[in-house]
Design a protein around this motif. Sequence first.
Motif, mmCIF file in Angstrom:
data_model
loop_
_atom_site.group_PDB
_atom_site.id
_atom_site.type_symbol
_atom_site.label_atom_id
_atom_site.label_comp_id
_atom_site.label_asym_id
_atom_site.label_seq_id
_atom_site.Cartn_x
_atom_site.Cartn_y
_atom_site.Cartn_z
ATOM 1 N N SER A 1 13.160 -27.057 -6.565
ATOM 2 C CA SER A 1 13.374 -25.724 -6.013
ATOM 3 C C SER A 1 13.764 -24.730 -7.095
ATOM 4 O O SER A 1 13.334 -23.587 -7.077
ATOM 5 C CB SER A 1 14.454 -25.758 -4.925
ATOM 6 N N VAL A 2 14.579 -25.181 -8.051
ATOM 7 C CA VAL A 2 14.946 -24.307 -9.171
ATOM 8 C C VAL A 2 13.682 -23.900 -9.908
ATOM 9 O O VAL A 2 13.462 -22.723 -10.202
ATOM 10 C CB VAL A 2 15.947 -25.009 -10.132
ATOM 11 N N GLY A 3 12.819 -24.863 -10.171
ATOM 12 C CA GLY A 3 11.565 -24.586 -10.870
ATOM 13 C C GLY A 3 10.667 -23.652 -10.084
ATOM 14 O O GLY A 3 10.058 -22.735 -10.643
ATOM 15 N N PRO B 1 20.508 -22.352 -19.330
ATOM 16 C CA PRO B 1 21.489 -23.028 -18.449
ATOM 17 C C PRO B 1 22.183 -22.051 -17.493
ATOM 18 O O PRO B 1 22.421 -22.393 -16.337
ATOM 19 C CB PRO B 1 22.485 -23.636 -19.440
ATOM 20 N N LYS B 2 22.470 -20.846 -17.949
ATOM 21 C CA LYS B 2 23.123 -19.845 -17.088
ATOM 22 C C LYS B 2 22.210 -19.458 -15.922
ATOM 23 O O LYS B 2 22.658 -19.354 -14.776
ATOM 24 C CB LYS B 2 23.473 -18.610 -17.922
ATOM 25 N N ARG C 1 20.718 -22.602 -8.895
ATOM 26 C CA ARG C 1 21.301 -23.746 -8.170
ATOM 27 C C ARG C 1 22.397 -23.295 -7.214
ATOM 28 O O ARG C 1 22.482 -23.775 -6.080
ATOM 29 C CB ARG C 1 21.882 -24.759 -9.157
ATOM 30 N N GLU C 2 23.263 -22.392 -7.674
ATOM 31 C CA GLU C 2 24.348 -21.893 -6.824
ATOM 32 C C GLU C 2 23.789 -21.191 -5.594
ATOM 33 O O GLU C 2 24.289 -21.379 -4.487
ATOM 34 C CB GLU C 2 25.254 -20.934 -7.605
ATOM 35 N N ARG C 3 22.766 -20.384 -5.779
ATOM 36 C CA ARG C 3 22.190 -19.656 -4.643
ATOM 37 C C ARG C 3 21.462 -20.607 -3.689
ATOM 38 O O ARG C 3 21.437 -20.383 -2.480
ATOM 39 C CB ARG C 3 21.244 -18.556 -5.121
#
Length: 132
Positions: free
Chosen positions: A26-28, A47-48, A54-56
Amino acid sequence: EQEQEQEQEQEQEKTMSDDESSSNGSVGLVWEFYLQAGKHSGAKLTPKRRKLIRERLKHYSDEELCKAIHGCHQNPFNQGQNERGQVYLDLDHCIGTEKRIERNWQCSDNPPRVRSDRELINASAVEEFLND
């Protein structure tokens, strides 16, 4: 009994790694959508930025984040049609806060109208007239 415990541990590890790879997928997906939405060709998934996505994803689906990214890119103000001529299309402006996500959804559903050059000139002339 020990075998059963080991099987349960292995199953938990597999589930956790499946969740992580699903999250990475999903991040990708969100990152690729962001790159294509604004033609951010030189942008890197730092990374940021990965952490932000990821947080969202803990609270929003990948579709909802992509909709927010789309809406951010539809907004003329974010595209640089503002007093400073500043472009606000970085990932943080797209999905940095819950408020931004929800505001960008509105722009995705109902993009603000782009003002024509003539309207901008007329608005400037009216403002000049009123200030004299």
